[in-house]
Scaffold this motif. Structure first.
Motif, PDB file in Angstrom:
ATOM      1  N   ASN A 207       0.762  -1.332   0.048  1.00  0.00           N
ATOM      2  CA  ASN A 207       0.088  -0.097  -0.039  1.00  0.00           C
ATOM      3  C   ASN A 207       0.899   1.102   0.053  1.00  0.00           C
ATOM      4  O   ASN A 207       1.966   1.274   0.693  1.00  0.00           O
ATOM      5  N   VAL A 208       0.540   2.114  -0.635  1.00  0.00           N
ATOM      6  CA  VAL A 208       1.298   3.503  -0.854  1.00  0.00           C
ATOM      7  C   VAL A 208       0.670   4.191   0.129  1.00  0.00           C
ATOM      8  O   VAL A 208      -0.622   4.831   0.089  1.00  0.00           O
ATOM      9  N   LEU A 209       1.706   5.012   1.021  1.00  0.00           N
ATOM     10  CA  LEU A 209       1.361   6.192   1.934  1.00  0.00           C
ATOM     11  C   LEU A 209       1.056   7.389   1.201  1.00  0.00           C
ATOM     12  O   LEU A 209       1.677   7.766   0.111  1.00  0.00           O
ATOM     13  N   PRO A 210       0.303   8.302   1.761  1.00  0.00           N
ATOM     14  CA  PRO A 210       0.224   9.653   1.469  1.00  0.00           C
ATOM     15  C   PRO A 210       1.725  10.320   1.189  1.00  0.00           C
ATOM     16  O   PRO A 210       2.448  10.300   2.129  1.00  0.00           O
ATOM     17  N   GLU A 236      -7.587  15.653   1.131  1.00  0.00           N
ATOM     18  CA  GLU A 236      -8.523  14.654   1.460  1.00  0.00           C
ATOM     19  C   GLU A 236      -7.748  13.200   1.320  1.00  0.00           C
ATOM     20  O   GLU A 236      -7.796  12.329   2.145  1.00  0.00           O
ATOM     21  N   LEU A 237      -6.867  13.119   0.282  1.00  0.00           N
ATOM     22  CA  LEU A 237      -6.021  12.028   0.184  1.00  0.00           C
ATOM     23  C   LEU A 237      -4.800  12.007   1.104  1.00  0.00           C
ATOM     24  O   LEU A 237      -4.305  10.994   1.160  1.00  0.00           O
ATOM     25  N   GLY A 238      -4.645  13.043   1.976  1.00  0.00           N
ATOM     26  CA  GLY A 238      -3.592  13.061   2.984  1.00  0.00           C
ATOM     27  C   GLY A 238      -2.264  13.700   2.277  1.00  0.00           C
ATOM     28  O   GLY A 238      -1.425  13.452   3.173  1.00  0.00           O
ATOM     29  N   LYS A 260       5.689  11.853  11.854  1.00  0.00           N
ATOM     30  CA  LYS A 260       4.619  12.262  12.787  1.00  0.00           C
ATOM     31  C   LYS A 260       3.411  12.008  12.193  1.00  0.00           C
ATOM     32  O   LYS A 260       2.215  11.651  12.740  1.00  0.00           O
ATOM     33  N   LYS A 261       3.084  12.920  10.919  1.00  0.00           N
ATOM     34  CA  LYS A 261       1.829  13.135  10.508  1.00  0.00           C
ATOM     35  C   LYS A 261       1.351  11.997   9.505  1.00  0.00           C
ATOM     36  O   LYS A 261       0.037  11.759   9.049  1.00  0.00           O
ATOM     37  N   ILE A 262       2.215  11.096   9.093  1.00  0.00           N
ATOM     38  CA  ILE A 262       1.785   9.956   8.094  1.00  0.00           C
ATOM     39  C   ILE A 262       2.246   8.685   8.398  1.00  0.00           C
ATOM     40  O   ILE A 262       1.360   7.708   8.474  1.00  0.00           O
ATOM     41  N   VAL A 263       3.699   8.339   8.947  1.00  0.00           N
ATOM     42  CA  VAL A 263       4.173   7.206   9.165  1.00  0.00           C
ATOM     43  C   VAL A 263       3.376   6.680  10.588  1.00  0.00           C
ATOM     44  O   VAL A 263       2.817   5.779  10.595  1.00  0.00           O
TER      45      VAL A 263
END
Length: 297
Positions: A207-210, A236-238, A260-263
């Motif tokens: 899966n691909v993170l934002p 919205e997609l992050g 902090k905000k994604i992982v």
């Protein structure tokens, strides 16, 4: 019965005569090969000379047809002059000048080179390009133009037209034409570019993170405006937009923000989904960027 019984016994003189005969045969064979090569090269030269003669005859025939067409229609006899009207404007302006002063030393001469981007000629080239198909073959386009208007396009060659095909055919700089299915298309009239870095993360499940978009700048004005197209969808997609005052690469503060905000939120969500405790350890694999090998990191 020994192995030597299969071979005949000859004297030294017979062996010498056989060797000389074999040598003479080899020399004859080599001479025949050289002769065949020379004949082949001579045939190639003859074929090349004949091809040049045919091309010259075609060129002369085309010139005669052009001259005949110009005689039949004198209005198209000076395509180069009509496609470069600046000289005519200068001559008209000179008629209204004061006759006093220094006289002209050189007389005005007719233009010799055609201005193919002249609107009167360029539109015909564009139409022929559309008719030639998506391949935009210069040879095919020139053939169509000469079939339609030999008087004006008699001097146009595929080599010259090929230089213009690399540019937008509509001559407004907004499109670039390339063969259908090409993997890469050169961009024209788009010299100003904005470089930025996309920090991409992929999980072990695929899966691909934002992404985090890093741009160079010192204020929010360097980032995309909230009123820009599809900005709301990107949030919205992050997607995360970050600034670096020195360059458009990631640094320690931006990397901390990404973790902090994604992982970290992704790890927390997966722990909750799988029923793991909050203190479950997780692994992050990072590319060896310079920022990852610094003492601060």
């Amino acid at each position: 019965m020994g192995l030597l019984s299969y071979f005949s016994v000859i004297s030294h003189d017979e062996a010498e005569r056989l060797h000389l005969a074999t040598r003479e045969q080899r020399l004859e064979d080599d001479a025949d090969c050289i002769k065949m090569v020379q004949q082949r090269e001579a045939l190639k030269k003859i074929a090349k000379a004949e091809k040049i003669k045919i091309q010259n005859r075609k060129r002369q025939r085309s010139k005669r047809q052009c001259d005949q067409a110009q005689k039949e229609d004198p209005s198209n006899a000076k395509t180069a002059e009509l496609s470069c009207p600046r000289q005519l404007f200068k001559e008209d302006a000179a008629k209204n000048r004061d006759v006093r002063g220094q006289k002209h030393e050189h007389k005005a001469t007719d233009a010799k080179l055609n201005n193919w981007v002249n609107p009167l000629l360029w539109q015909q080239i564009v139409n022929a390009g559309h008719e030639a198909g998506p391949q935009l073959s210069p040879t095919e386009i020139v053939k169509i133009l000469k079939a339609r208007n030999l008087q004006n396009f008699s001097k146009l060659t595929p080599q010259v037209l090929g230089c213009y095909i690399e540019r937008p055919l509509n001559n407004n700089g907004s499109c670039t034409f390339e063969v259908e299915g090409s993997k890469q298309v050169a961009v024209t009239s788009k010299e100003e570019k904005r470089a930025w870095t996309a920090v991409v993360g992929v999980t072990a499940a695929g899966n691909v993170l934002p992404m985090q978009i890093v741009m160079k700048g010192g204020s929010q004005h360097s980032l995309p405006s909230s009123n820009s197209l599809d900005y709301a969808e990107s949030k919205e997609l992050g997607l995360l937009f970050g600034l670096n005052a020195k360059n458009y690469w990631s640094n320690i503060p931006l990397l901390e923000e990404y973790l902090k905000k994604i992982v970290t939120p992704h790890f927390s969500m997966q722990k909750q989904r799988l029923g793991y405790p909050e203190d479950q350890e997780c692994v992050v694999l990072l590319d060896c960027w310079l920022v990852h090998r610094s003492e601060e990191f």
